[in-house]
Design a protein around this motif. Structure first.
Motif, PDB file in Angstrom:
ATOM      1  N   THR A 112       0.956  -1.321  -0.106  1.00  0.00           N
ATOM      2  CA  THR A 112       0.047   0.013  -0.114  1.00  0.00           C
ATOM      3  C   THR A 112       0.953   1.342  -0.118  1.00  0.00           C
ATOM      4  O   THR A 112       0.634   2.158  -0.908  1.00  0.00           O
ATOM      5  CB  THR A 112      -0.902   0.025   1.386  1.00  0.00           C
TER       6      THR A 112
ATOM      7  N   ALA B 175       2.523   1.756  -3.486  1.00  0.00           N
ATOM      8  CA  ALA B 175       1.680   1.914  -4.572  1.00  0.00           C
ATOM      9  C   ALA B 175       1.471   3.725  -4.358  1.00  0.00           C
ATOM     10  O   ALA B 175       1.258   4.366  -5.402  1.00  0.00           O
ATOM     11  CB  ALA B 175       0.167   1.462  -4.256  1.00  0.00           C
TER      12      ALA B 175
ATOM     13  N   HIS C  58       3.313   6.930  -7.425  1.00  0.00           N
ATOM     14  CA  HIS C  58       2.722   8.089  -8.279  1.00  0.00           C
ATOM     15  C   HIS C  58       3.710   9.197  -8.284  1.00  0.00           C
ATOM     16  O   HIS C  58       3.629  10.218  -9.240  1.00  0.00           O
ATOM     17  CB  HIS C  58       1.256   8.472  -7.681  1.00  0.00           C
TER      18      HIS C  58
ATOM     19  N   ALA D 274       0.343  -7.540  -5.871  1.00  0.00           N
ATOM     20  CA  ALA D 274      -0.033  -6.270  -6.718  1.00  0.00           C
ATOM     21  C   ALA D 274       0.041  -6.590  -8.168  1.00  0.00           C
ATOM     22  O   ALA D 274       1.003  -6.241  -8.950  1.00  0.00           O
ATOM     23  CB  ALA D 274       0.561  -4.975  -6.451  1.00  0.00           C
TER      24      ALA D 274
ATOM     25  N   ASP E 293      -4.365  -7.948  -5.853  1.00  0.00           N
ATOM     26  CA  ASP E 293      -4.831  -6.557  -5.936  1.00  0.00           C
ATOM     27  C   ASP E 293      -4.193  -6.181  -7.381  1.00  0.00           C
ATOM     28  O   ASP E 293      -3.280  -6.811  -7.786  1.00  0.00           O
ATOM     29  CB  ASP E 293      -4.294  -5.700  -5.074  1.00  0.00           C
TER      30      ASP E 293
ATOM     31  N   LEU F   4       0.377  -1.312  -9.304  1.00  0.00           N
ATOM     32  CA  LEU F   4       0.557  -0.072  -8.893  1.00  0.00           C
ATOM     33  C   LEU F   4       0.042   0.847  -9.851  1.00  0.00           C
ATOM     34  O   LEU F   4       0.270   0.871 -11.090  1.00  0.00           O
ATOM     35  CB  LEU F   4       2.217   0.149  -8.506  1.00  0.00           C
ATOM     36  N   GLY F   5      -0.796   1.800  -9.278  1.00  0.00           N
ATOM     37  CA  GLY F   5      -1.555   2.632 -10.182  1.00  0.00           C
ATOM     38  C   GLY F   5      -2.629   2.250 -10.950  1.00  0.00           C
ATOM     39  O   GLY F   5      -3.333   3.070 -11.768  1.00  0.00           O
TER      40      GLY F   5
ATOM     41  N   ASP G  90      -5.557   3.548  -5.187  1.00  0.00           N
ATOM     42  CA  ASP G  90      -4.216   3.208  -4.325  1.00  0.00           C
ATOM     43  C   ASP G  90      -4.332   3.792  -2.935  1.00  0.00           C
ATOM     44  O   ASP G  90      -3.431   3.655  -2.115  1.00  0.00           O
ATOM     45  CB  ASP G  90      -3.068   3.661  -4.976  1.00  0.00           C
ATOM     46  N   SER G  91      -5.456   4.465  -2.631  1.00  0.00           N
ATOM     47  CA  SER G  91      -5.861   4.863  -1.487  1.00  0.00           C
ATOM     48  C   SER G  91      -6.467   3.774  -0.438  1.00  0.00           C
ATOM     49  O   SER G  91      -6.439   4.024   0.743  1.00  0.00           O
ATOM     50  CB  SER G  91      -6.797   6.112  -1.452  1.00  0.00           C
TER      51      SER G  91
ATOM     52  N   ARG H 248      -4.526  -2.767   0.764  1.00  0.00           N
ATOM     53  CA  ARG H 248      -4.203  -3.806  -0.096  1.00  0.00           C
ATOM     54  C   ARG H 248      -4.389  -5.126   0.848  1.00  0.00           C
ATOM     55  O   ARG H 248      -4.332  -4.948   2.330  1.00  0.00           O
ATOM     56  CB  ARG H 248      -2.857  -4.132  -0.578  1.00  0.00           C
TER      57      ARG H 248
END
Length: 329
Positions: free
Chosen positions: A184, A187, A191, A218, A240, A243-244, A248-249, A252
């Protein structure tokens, strides 16, 4: 036609014989009469050499058609030289990218980890190399952590992104001790890193006291847990998006499974199981069968056996980076 010699810059004292010719090109008017004759100087060395190869004497006069042929030959030679320079440039970039990636990854020789074997094979193609990583750390004396990931992208850019994400995930798992929390955090961090979005990764924590494996994925291919009786469990419960690729908030998920004596954990990147025109599950089944067949071998021999079963023949080499981590639990 005139002959001249050129001093070769890379071979002092050595001269090369070359030829040039002035070609008369008639231009016709509307009535079909010659209205103008254009004189053009042509480099005809390639043409003369070709004519010599066919047995023609170089003194035979050249025509306008010969001049066009010479021009095409020269352009062909220029393209061949350009292609060779591009090939060399790609080879140098490939070597730099692989060297950079290897410098950022742990050594595949792990004398302090007798129960662990690591194999890493870069792609033979420059277009695919340098997105995979692996990492092994000890959270404490009884809890080793292992991660494997794959950056979307190629070359030096992917190698640089890989290094940043590997370091970030290593710090996150050390700080939290929980695979889902670490991913988490990764991720959110992705960004802020160019080229990091759509990266896949799997983080595992082994508890040798509780005899459990806790993992979070991920978008990465699932680890395999080979039990002592030869059965192979696909660890695909905690899944899950990459990433992105999702929200991502959100936290996981993770899952925990138990293991017994003689069990082996296998982590890898998709270069091991993916093949063009083939469903990825076919490659996963092939890997599971290979692990089941060789599960009694030690980690080093098991890793070699799996690669022999799954990696393409040496004449071509892998189409993608391949990372493989085998851990005897």
């Amino acid at each position: 036609m005139q002959r001249y010699s050129v001093d070769l810059p890379d071979r002092p004292g050595v001269f090369e014989e070359r030829y040039w010719s002035t070609v008369n090109i008639p231009l016709l008017g509307a009535d079909g009469r010659v209205s103008l004759i254009v004189h053009r100087v042509e480099e005809v060395t390639a043409l003369i050499r070709a004519r010599r190869a066919l047995g023609a004497a170089p003194e035979v006069p050249l025509t306008a058609e010969d001049a066009m042929t010479a021009d095409l030959l020269n352009r062909s030679l220029e393209l061949e030289e350009l292609n060779e320079e591009l090939r060399k440039a790609h080879a140098r970039a490939h070597e730099v990218a692989v060297t950079l990636q290897r410098a950022m990854l742990p050594s595949t020789t792990l004398p302090d980890r007798p129960g662990v074997a690591v194999r890493y094979r870069p792609a033979t193609s420059f277009l695919n190399v340098c997105g995979d990583w692996y990492d092994l750390i000890d959270l404490d004396a009884r809890r080793p952590a292992v991660a494997v990931g794959d950056v979307v992208g190629h070359g030096l850019e992917a190698a640089g992104t890989m290094g940043q994400l590997r370091s970030a995930l290593s710090a996150a798992i050390r700080a939290t001790g929980r695979p889902a929390t670490a991913l988490t955090t990764l991720a959110a961090h992705a960004h802020t890193v160019d080229g990091a979005l759509a990266t896949t990764a799997v983080q595992v924590v082994i508890d040798r006291t509780a005899l459990t494996v806790t993992y979070s994925r991920a978008g990465h291919p699932p680890p395999l847990l080979a039990h002592g009786d030869g059965s192979v469990e696909v660890l695909d419960s905690a899944t899950d998006p990459p990433l992105g690729a999702g929200d991502d908030s959100l936290p996981r998920c993770e899952s925990t499974v138990g293991y017994g004596p003689g069990s082996t954990l296998v982590l890898y990147t998709d270069g091991l199981i993916e093949r063009r025109g083939e469903d990825i599950y076919a490659g996963l089944d092939r890997l599971a069968h290979s692990v089941a067949r060789h599960h009694r071998l030690g980690p080093e021999l098991l890793a070699d056996a799996v690669l022999a079963d799954l990696v393409p023949a040496p004449r071509r080499g892998p189409d993608d980076d391949t990372a493989l981590v085998v851990i005897r639990l």
